[in-house]
Design an enzyme around this catalytic site. Sequence first.
Site, PDB file in Angstrom:
ATOM      1  N   ASP A 390       0.712  -1.070  -0.036  1.00 23.66           N
ATOM      2  CA  ASP A 390      -0.044  -0.183   0.156  1.00 23.66           C
ATOM      3  C   ASP A 390       1.138   1.250  -0.025  1.00 23.66           C
ATOM      4  O   ASP A 390       2.078   1.252   0.153  1.00 23.66           O
ATOM      5  CB  ASP A 390      -0.837  -0.066   1.271  1.00 23.66           C
ATOM      6  N   GLU A 393       2.588   4.934  -3.931  1.00 28.01           N
ATOM      7  CA  GLU A 393       2.696   5.983  -5.145  1.00 28.01           C
ATOM      8  C   GLU A 393       4.088   6.533  -5.081  1.00 28.01           C
ATOM      9  O   GLU A 393       4.556   7.062  -6.227  1.00 28.01           O
ATOM     10  CB  GLU A 393       1.831   6.812  -5.095  1.00 28.01           C
ATOM     11  N   ASP A 465      -8.819   3.476  -3.110  1.00 28.64           N
ATOM     12  CA  ASP A 465     -10.023   3.704  -1.912  1.00 28.64           C
ATOM     13  C   ASP A 465     -11.269   4.262  -2.534  1.00 28.64           C
ATOM     14  O   ASP A 465     -11.604   5.415  -2.631  1.00 28.64           O
ATOM     15  CB  ASP A 465      -9.131   4.954  -1.019  1.00 28.64           C
TER      16      ASP A 465
HETATM   17  O1  MIG Z   1      -3.714   5.994   4.746  1.00 24.34           O
HETATM   18  O2  MIG Z   1      -3.736   0.756   5.500  1.00 24.34           O
HETATM   19  O3  MIG Z   1      -5.709   2.092   0.134  1.00 24.34           O
HETATM   20  O4  MIG Z   1      -6.853  -0.080   1.452  1.00 24.34           O
HETATM   21  O5  MIG Z   1      -6.866   0.022   4.429  1.00 24.34           O
HETATM   22  C1  MIG Z   1      -4.554   4.955   4.667  1.00 24.34           C
HETATM   23  C2  MIG Z   1      -4.802   1.618   5.691  1.00 24.34           C
HETATM   24  C3  MIG Z   1      -3.646   3.796   4.387  1.00 24.34           C
HETATM   25  C4  MIG Z   1      -4.946   3.065   2.211  1.00 24.34           C
HETATM   26  C5  MIG Z   1      -5.542   1.854   1.533  1.00 24.34           C
HETATM   27  C6  MIG Z   1      -6.476   1.010   2.198  1.00 24.34           C
HETATM   28  C7  MIG Z   1      -5.833   0.701   3.657  1.00 24.34           C
HETATM   29  C8  MIG Z   1      -5.395   1.913   4.411  1.00 24.34           C
HETATM   30  N1  MIG Z   1      -4.433   2.588   3.421  1.00 24.34           N
END
Ligand code: MIG
Length: 801
Positions: A390, A393, A465
């Site tokens: 996650d 980017e 998201d």
């Molecule tokens: O700042 O890990 O897209 O699926 O549950 C949010 C917490 C960070 C973004 C991800 C989401 C995940 C969440 N993350």
Amino acid sequence: MNFRNESVGPISSFSEHNNTIEGRADNRNFRLTPYNHSIMRVQVSKYDTFDQYPFSVVMKPEDIVADVSENQQDIVLTTDSLEMRVSKSPFRLSFYNCNGDLLNEDDPTFGISWLGEEVTNYKSLAQDEIFLGMGEKSGGLNRRGSSYDNWNSDAFGFNNDTDPLYVSTPFFIGVREGKPYGIFLDNTYKSHFNFGTSNNDRFSYFSASAGDLNYYFIQGDTVNDVIQQYAKLTGTIQMPPKWSLGFQQCRYSYYPDHEVYNIADTFREKKIPADVIYLDIHYMKDYMAFTFDKERFPNPKALIDKLTSQGFKVVVILDPGIATKKGYGTYDRGIEKDVFVKYPDGSAYEASVWPGNSHFTDFTDKKGRDWWADELKFYTDLGLEGFWNDMNEPACWGQDIPDMVEFDYEGQQVTHKKARNVYGFQMVRATYEGARKQIGNKRPFTLTRSGFSGVQRYSAVWTGDNVAGDDHMLLGVRLVNSLGMAGVPVAGYDIGGFVEESSPQLFARWLAVATFAPFFRVHSMVNVRDSEPWAYGEEVEEISRNYINLRYKMMPYLYSLFYRAYQNGTPINKSLAVDYTNDPEIYHGNAQDEFTLGDWLLVCPTTSQQQYSKIYIPEGNWYRFFTDERVKGSQHLVIETSMEDLPVYAKEGAIIPLQSVVQNTHETHDGEMKLHIYHGQVKTSQQYFEDDGETFDFEHEDFYRREIVFDGNARQITLSEKEGSFKSAFKNLKIYLHGFEATDFKINGQDTNISTEDIRLIEPVTEFDPLPQRDKKNYLISDIKFIETELIDSEIEIEWS
Ligand code: MIG
């Protein structure tokens, strides 16, 4: 200094060597290289050496016989499938197929231009030209009239106008007078694509903010040919572990451990099949990667073992930011190994994200990836085989990483400007390669939010998201369809929506649609309602179970489709633009959201609010999947849609291998392959693939593969002799004959008995009181004919008269 547009002028010199044409035009260097008969690489640079983009393309130019000739105006390069004309003054390119049809050409006036550092290729725009693909991009199916940026972004709560999103694949498919072609701009700087927006259709163009014009032109007779050529260039998926095709339950976050045990038990008690439970960021100690919080998860090994014994895999999240805390082993080793990205003065770049002050691993450096691979041992020693990447980017609080920050980029030492778009791609590469290093011959599963062209070689993608809403559900479907056209066949969205809350109806519909998606996972945000299949009331629970059961029944078909994607890049979910490219109806209204799972199953996502929906059935004759009702294609239909009834159709000639329901992919089925064949005056084929579902032994022929052919005119079904050394888990073959009038069937020359059975591909919803105002559907396919035989390895031939 004021910049004006400088378009490249005449060629001053050129030479040809082994079909590659190199030369100079107006102080620019160019090189034109055929990669095979269908792919031509175009490089144009304002520098002495061509810029290198080492991450996406895995193909090497093939040795082909091509013809290069020259006349007064043009240099012409001809291969078996493609002709490229290079006009000499000014330098302009045009591409034709071998029938001489124009596929694509530079805009005569502006051609290739520089504006400061930014390079743009202007292309003439045909009146009817259609644009497809671009991967994870919002908007409609036909990209004509839209424009897009490629700059990987944390797009929390995105909607149908949001651009850019998390993944960049600067690849589009154009269709000019019905003839497809593809263009992949392999340049990792921020790029921009304009398909006729704000210029009254004077041209289309694509540009990169710096670096070379470096693109691959692809000729293909069909959209799928173009996709397959692109897959040759950028690679195909790895065979995933079979468990990753099952149902997956996630939430931000399940903790402490007893909540995870509870979720696992509930799936098994309620007999809702599932394969995966996720641990989101709360499993970590202060959000630090490669740790478990000891209070919440005192014994992670015991948790993983228990879940394994119940047929579950656990997938853990991993973010790229590493907390800058002395004494935190991962950090100390990272500093020692010098793996973090830096400012130009050599100090490590620091920003805030979940773990607080963090450094960011340089995944564009082999050293960083190797370090990451070693750190992963922490998880694999616990028995973990699934990793979710996650925030890659990369994202951090404030979302504005200074452009001067430096990355290794395979030894090039570049800035954020060139490296950002490949950061997530290289992170999940490091994760995949690291997991492989640690777990030997077993297949890891990886999931990423960010990526770039080629990311499919290492990971599945989920679309980030999203928001709970019907429009968002449909947008997710289009994103997945579009990712499929951009070489990323394994993708999915958060079922039920990540942000905000679904109504019961929406959750039920979303889950039904996702049953047919490559990646099948429920996920939702912190501090929102529970979102398990049983959390929306009994009726939704039952609907969810029915669809999840169907998912597991479809496993033989689904797994064969993943194998095809591994072989040649064919998308698993195909937008109608793949097989019905030249049907103008598919580019409007709901048809833009429709797709087929494989070649045969048409899925029409309808929204949760409507009682009636308009759907489009493309050409051919179709059977409603749950009832066998016949429907003619090439027409719009208004159909009644109820909560449990997703419109799904099987095409005439469909060959769909199914199995009995299991509670997870590790459980054995009843040993009977249920092969559903849908009659029509057509000849069709479907590959069937099976192996152990978890190792790389299939690379050494340890698989079971055969071709199933249906011929409605010759009155024949054949299963070719099996290839490979694997022994099928199926013992018997039961062929369900949909729409067959014949009654005399022979199997390998022997008369066989026809029997009939009542079957349900999906269960009806039992009575709930009070009933919503609609009819309860029955979905019984009554008296369906079938024939049965032993599933032998030699050829099986079925004939009828
Ligand atoms: O700042 O890990 O897209 O699926 O549950 C949010 C917490 C960070 C973004 C991800 C989401 C995940 C969440 N993350």
